[in-house]
Design an enzyme around this catalytic site. Structure first.
Site, mmCIF file in Angstrom:
data_model
loop_
_atom_site.group_PDB
_atom_site.id
_atom_site.type_symbol
_atom_site.label_atom_id
_atom_site.label_comp_id
_atom_site.label_asym_id
_atom_site.label_seq_id
_atom_site.Cartn_x
_atom_site.Cartn_y
_atom_site.Cartn_z
ATOM 1 N N CYS A 40 -13.354 0.622 -28.517
ATOM 2 C CA CYS A 40 -14.661 1.269 -28.680
ATOM 3 C C CYS A 40 -15.415 1.385 -27.359
ATOM 4 C CB CYS A 40 -15.492 0.552 -29.739
ATOM 5 S SG CYS A 40 -15.702 -1.178 -29.413
ATOM 6 N N GLU A 41 -14.917 2.266 -26.511
ATOM 7 C CA GLU A 41 -15.547 2.606 -25.232
ATOM 8 C C GLU A 41 -15.212 4.064 -24.969
ATOM 9 O OE1 GLU A 41 -16.905 0.500 -22.674
ATOM 10 O OE2 GLU A 41 -16.540 -1.418 -23.651
ATOM 11 N N GLY A 53 0.764 -1.242 0.000
ATOM 12 C CA GLY A 53 0.000 0.000 0.000
ATOM 13 C C GLY A 53 0.791 1.285 0.000
HETATM 14 N N1 LLP Z 1 -0.800 -7.314 -0.260
HETATM 15 C C1 LLP Z 1 -2.094 -7.575 -0.473
HETATM 16 C C2 LLP Z 1 -2.755 -8.574 0.349
HETATM 17 C C3 LLP Z 1 -2.781 -6.901 -1.496
HETATM 18 O O1 LLP Z 1 -4.056 -7.160 -1.693
HETATM 19 C C4 LLP Z 1 -2.102 -5.934 -2.285
HETATM 20 C C5 LLP Z 1 -2.785 -5.202 -3.366
HETATM 21 C C6 LLP Z 1 -0.730 -5.706 -2.035
HETATM 22 C C7 LLP Z 1 -0.118 -6.411 -1.007
HETATM 23 C C8 LLP Z 1 0.091 -4.749 -2.839
HETATM 24 O O2 LLP Z 1 -0.342 -3.441 -2.697
HETATM 25 P P1 LLP Z 1 0.541 -2.223 -3.262
HETATM 26 O O3 LLP Z 1 1.824 -2.164 -2.467
HETATM 27 O O4 LLP Z 1 0.808 -2.464 -4.691
HETATM 28 O O5 LLP Z 1 -0.300 -1.020 -3.029
HETATM 29 N N2 LLP Z 1 -5.245 -2.386 -9.283
HETATM 30 C C9 LLP Z 1 -5.161 -1.334 -8.293
HETATM 31 C C10 LLP Z 1 -4.440 -1.767 -7.036
HETATM 32 C C11 LLP Z 1 -5.052 -2.983 -6.393
HETATM 33 C C12 LLP Z 1 -4.267 -3.451 -5.193
HETATM 34 C C13 LLP Z 1 -4.761 -4.764 -4.697
HETATM 35 N N3 LLP Z 1 -4.029 -5.328 -3.612
HETATM 36 C C14 LLP Z 1 -4.511 -0.120 -8.941
HETATM 37 O O6 LLP Z 1 -4.166 -0.185 -10.115
HETATM 38 O O7 LLP Z 1 -4.370 0.922 -8.289
#
Ligand code: LLP
Length: 388
Positions: free
Chosen positions: A312-313, A201
């Site tokens: 096409c969106e 996150g």
């Molecule tokens: N750990 C778990 C359990 C997760 O569900 C996630 C991401 C991470 C780690 C990694 O999170 P990060 O460090 O990348 O923030 N598609 C979305 C982001 C979805 C994140 C889902 N879970 C976007 O493009 O912003």
């Protein structure tokens, strides 16, 4: 000019020592280009920041799962965070060791939902009570009481993940406090809890607005963990690969429609869905340009434009109402900070083969995934025998 971890020299965008134009001309477009150096530096920032407690960095494969990227991270000592058998397969194929892999299947009921608001986009908020993820604290506590009486199950850690692209320290701190309190209670109930997994996150820069340096999080979190003796796991995805990636696209043509300028590209929402899905903001700038972004000359020459794809969106846009310098048909554009959740969320929608991926290191570059072909589009499909 340094721009979101990439540099312009002699009016040309470089990825490390390689002109982006050269890669696009050799490999074609659209193409994702990743800098190994940026990946390594971001990984190192985490390691440096979290030195005060024993920390295992488990790279979140979902952000960008390419084998070569996982291999780079494995070589740096990273473990992996996976959410499916498919991601586990990737991590193992890249040389990951099972003992450094954490598996948190989304449909499973084994992650604590601490009910903390991460103050990010609703679609990437996970640790609030009303989201589908994890176990609420009361249920988790009932399980913690039952587990010591079961054979074949041990509770060795507590896992939380409150959301993604978090740019404040407080939500992480709140989640950690709840996780620690829960871990202590679980220990009191006879569970050999050793690990606190804080999930991922950590936010990155999509524009000049700065996400706090990761040491800001570490400096606040570590003093709480250190005295407890727990070991820490973090699962960063975006922080490691987000700024390392460019999506490079060729302009098919520029269309003036009334007072709107549309720059129509060969990359679309199927290649990078984040703008369409989250209204996400990615920097877009020409690959070859006399205009340094933010310079007085560029401000004078720029007019608003919508940068759109060939799907096409109406949601098929990469950037909307953006001040951009003059752009000609056939020019190359770079979409910045496209390393995380770019290729990993790409699809074949509209019968579009997914882009190639290239990894750059110094003055070298290598194709780490070839562009899909039309045959790839129908692989595994069968026409039915006649039924009439
Ligand atoms: N750990 C778990 C359990 C997760 O569900 C996630 C991401 C991470 C780690 C990694 O999170 P990060 O460090 O990348 O923030 N598609 C979305 C982001 C979805 C994140 C889902 N879970 C976007 O493009 O912003």
């Amino acid at each position: 000019m340094e721009h979101l971890h990439h540099v312009y020299r002699d009016e040309e965008l470089l990825c490390e020592g390689v002109p982006v134009r050269r890669i696009a001309e050799k490999v074609g477009t659209p193409v994702f280009i990743y800098s190994r150096d940026v990946i390594q530096k971001h990984f190192q920032k985490l390691v440096d920041a979290f030195r005060q407690v024993e920390t295992l960095v488990c790279y979140s494969v979902k952000a960008l799962g390419n084998l070569a990227i996982c291999q780079v991270l494995r070589d740096l000592g990273a473990g992996f965070d996976v959410v499916s058998g498919g991601e586990l397969f990737r991590a193992l194929q890249a040389g990951g060791r099972a003992k450094k892999i954490v598996f948190a299947g989304v449909g499973k009921s084994a992650r604590v939902n601490p009910d903390v608001d991460p103050k990010t986009h609703t679609y990437i908020t996970t640790g609030k009570r009303e989201t589908k993820f994890g176990l609420d604290l009361e249920t988790a506590e009932r399980l913690a009481a039952a587990i010591p009486g079961l054979t074949g199950v041990r509770m060795i850690g507590v896992h939380v993940h409150i959301g993604s692209q978090i740019t404040e320290v407080t939500p992480h701190l709140e989640a950690l406090k709840k996780a620690l309190a829960f871990a202590d209670r679980a220990r009191g109930l006879g569970n050999p809890v050793e690990w606190i997994n804080l999930g991922g996150g950590f936010g990155i820069h999509y524009r000049e607005v700065e996400a706090p340096p990761v040491s800001d999080y570490a400096d606040v979190l570590q003093p709480l963990i250190a005295p407890s003796g727990y070991r820490l796991i973090i699962e960063p995805g975006r922080f490691i690969v987000g700024n390392a990636g460019l999506l490079v696209s060729r302009v098919l043509y520029v269309k003036q429609s009334g007072d709107r300028r549309f720059v129509i590209c060969d990359a679309g929402m199927n290649d990078l869905i984040r703008p369409a899905l989250y209204g996400a903001w990615h920097e877009v700038w020409p690959v070859s340009t006399p205009y340094a972004k933010g310079s007085p000359a560029s401000d004078l020459a720029s007019t608003p434009a919508d940068v759109v794809g060939p799907v096409c969106e109406s949601a098929d846009f990469l950037a909307r109402d953006r001040m951009l310098p003059p752009i000609r048909d056939g020019e190359l554009l770079a979409v910045f900070s496209a390393g995380a959740y770019g290729m990993s969320m790409a699809s074949n929608y509209n019968g579009r083969p997914r882009p190639a991926e290239v990894l750059v290191s110094g003055s070298l570059f290598e194709v780490i995934r070839t562009r899909e072909t039309w045959d790839d589009l129908i692989r595994g499909e069968r026409k039915v025998a006649r039924w009439d």
